[in-house]
Design a protein around this motif. Structure first.
Motif, mmCIF file in Angstrom:
data_model
loop_
_atom_site.group_PDB
_atom_site.id
_atom_site.type_symbol
_atom_site.label_atom_id
_atom_site.label_comp_id
_atom_site.label_asym_id
_atom_site.label_seq_id
_atom_site.Cartn_x
_atom_site.Cartn_y
_atom_site.Cartn_z
ATOM 1 N N LEU A 51 -3.776 -3.709 11.816
ATOM 2 C CA LEU A 51 -4.857 -3.306 10.915
ATOM 3 C C LEU A 51 -5.027 -4.397 9.872
ATOM 4 N N ILE A 52 -6.217 -4.957 9.819
ATOM 5 C CA ILE A 52 -6.527 -6.024 8.872
ATOM 6 C C ILE A 52 -7.460 -5.472 7.801
ATOM 7 N N PHE A 53 -7.098 -5.719 6.551
ATOM 8 C CA PHE A 53 -7.961 -5.345 5.435
ATOM 9 C C PHE A 53 -8.584 -6.591 4.825
ATOM 10 N N LEU A 54 -9.895 -6.544 4.688
ATOM 11 C CA LEU A 54 -10.656 -7.542 3.957
ATOM 12 C C LEU A 54 -11.114 -6.882 2.654
ATOM 13 N N GLN A 55 -11.845 -7.633 1.807
ATOM 14 C CA GLN A 55 -12.178 -7.032 0.511
ATOM 15 C C GLN A 55 -13.302 -6.016 0.590
ATOM 16 N N ASN A 56 -14.438 -6.340 1.150
ATOM 17 C CA ASN A 56 -15.502 -5.348 1.287
ATOM 18 C C ASN A 56 -16.590 -5.860 2.222
ATOM 19 N N HIS A 67 -5.819 6.301 3.488
ATOM 20 C CA HIS A 67 -6.379 7.117 4.575
ATOM 21 C C HIS A 67 -6.679 6.284 5.823
ATOM 22 N N GLN A 68 -7.099 5.045 5.636
ATOM 23 C CA GLN A 68 -7.321 4.165 6.791
ATOM 24 C C GLN A 68 -6.016 3.911 7.531
ATOM 25 N N ILE A 69 -4.951 3.652 6.777
ATOM 26 C CA ILE A 69 -3.645 3.406 7.401
ATOM 27 C C ILE A 69 -3.160 4.645 8.140
ATOM 28 N N LYS A 70 -3.289 5.802 7.515
ATOM 29 C CA LYS A 70 -2.851 7.053 8.155
ATOM 30 C C LYS A 70 -3.666 7.342 9.418
ATOM 31 N N GLU A 71 -4.979 7.094 9.365
ATOM 32 C CA GLU A 71 -5.856 7.356 10.516
ATOM 33 C C GLU A 71 -5.571 6.410 11.673
ATOM 34 N N ILE A 72 -5.365 5.151 11.386
ATOM 35 C CA ILE A 72 -5.216 4.131 12.431
ATOM 36 C C ILE A 72 -3.769 4.002 12.909
ATOM 37 N N ASN A 128 -11.909 -2.482 5.216
ATOM 38 C CA ASN A 128 -12.070 -3.099 3.913
ATOM 39 C C ASN A 128 -11.322 -2.256 2.901
ATOM 40 N N VAL A 129 -10.922 -2.871 1.785
ATOM 41 C CA VAL A 129 -10.174 -2.129 0.779
ATOM 42 C C VAL A 129 -11.085 -1.293 -0.110
ATOM 43 N N SER A 130 -12.375 -1.392 0.118
ATOM 44 C CA SER A 130 -13.346 -0.541 -0.574
ATOM 45 C C SER A 130 -14.251 0.095 0.475
ATOM 46 N N PRO A 131 -14.578 1.362 0.327
ATOM 47 C CA PRO A 131 -15.500 1.991 1.269
ATOM 48 C C PRO A 131 -16.962 1.643 0.974
ATOM 49 N N PHE A 132 -17.188 0.953 -0.135
ATOM 50 C CA PHE A 132 -18.556 0.653 -0.557
ATOM 51 C C PHE A 132 -19.037 -0.676 -0.004
ATOM 52 N N ILE A 133 -20.351 -0.824 0.045
ATOM 53 C CA ILE A 133 -20.998 -2.016 0.591
ATOM 54 C C ILE A 133 -21.529 -2.868 -0.557
ATOM 55 N N GLY A 134 -21.157 -4.148 -0.557
ATOM 56 C CA GLY A 134 -21.705 -5.072 -1.550
ATOM 57 C C GLY A 134 -23.088 -5.543 -1.123
ATOM 58 N N ASN A 135 -23.840 -6.135 -2.058
ATOM 59 C CA ASN A 135 -25.195 -6.577 -1.712
ATOM 60 C C ASN A 135 -25.301 -8.083 -1.478
ATOM 61 N N THR A 136 -24.187 -8.809 -1.592
ATOM 62 C CA THR A 136 -24.148 -10.234 -1.241
ATOM 63 C C THR A 136 -22.770 -10.539 -0.659
ATOM 64 N N SER A 137 -22.649 -11.697 -0.031
ATOM 65 C CA SER A 137 -21.353 -12.090 0.528
ATOM 66 C C SER A 137 -20.343 -12.381 -0.581
ATOM 67 N N ARG A 138 -20.820 -12.609 -1.778
ATOM 68 C CA ARG A 138 -19.930 -12.890 -2.915
ATOM 69 C C ARG A 138 -19.546 -11.633 -3.699
#
Length: 134
Positions: A4-9, A84-89, A62-72
């Protein structure tokens, strides 16, 4: 082995504050599948492929369930979401890539799951040679 790989968002052009769907109005499954397809075609995804072994099941979150509006966009970590992601996967190993993702290291350690931490795949200072070593 399941990794399981986590990125920022995740991000998409036109996302509004609080958006949690990559494709507004789509089912969760369609939205997640579309995001994952877009990820693998992006600079981050291409670099990530070069860092991963070919014989493992790879899950990306991602470590946030929210979507950013730019790549930055840098959205704050949501530790409940990560948990919850870790428990699910139920991965064999967790990889945290990037500064925001690295903030989950204590949570993952408390869950007694093997952990690796590295630079975000899109980090400009990350050479191909360093990426392969990760």
């Amino acid at each position: 082995m399941k990794i399981l790989i986590f990125l920022q968002n995740a991000w998409r052009k036109g996302a509004q504050f609080g958006d949690t769907e990559f494709i507004p109005g789509a089912s969760k499954e369609v939205s997640e599948r579309t995001w994952e397809q877009a990820l693998w075609k992006s600079h981050t995804g291409i670099r990530l492929k070069s860092m991963l072994p070919g014989n493992c099941e790879i899950k990306i979150s991602n470590v946030s369930p929210f979507i950013g509006n730019t790549s930055r966009a840098k959205l704050n970590i949501d530790l409940d979401h990560v948990y919850h992601q870790i428990k699910e996967i139920n991965p064999n190993i967790v990889i945290l890539l990037g500064r925001e993702a690295e903030k989950a290291r204590f949570l993952v350690a408390k869950m007694n799951i093997p952990l690796m931490i590295g630079s975000h795949p899109a980090f400009r200072g990350l050479s191909k040679q360093k990426a392969i070593k990760i």
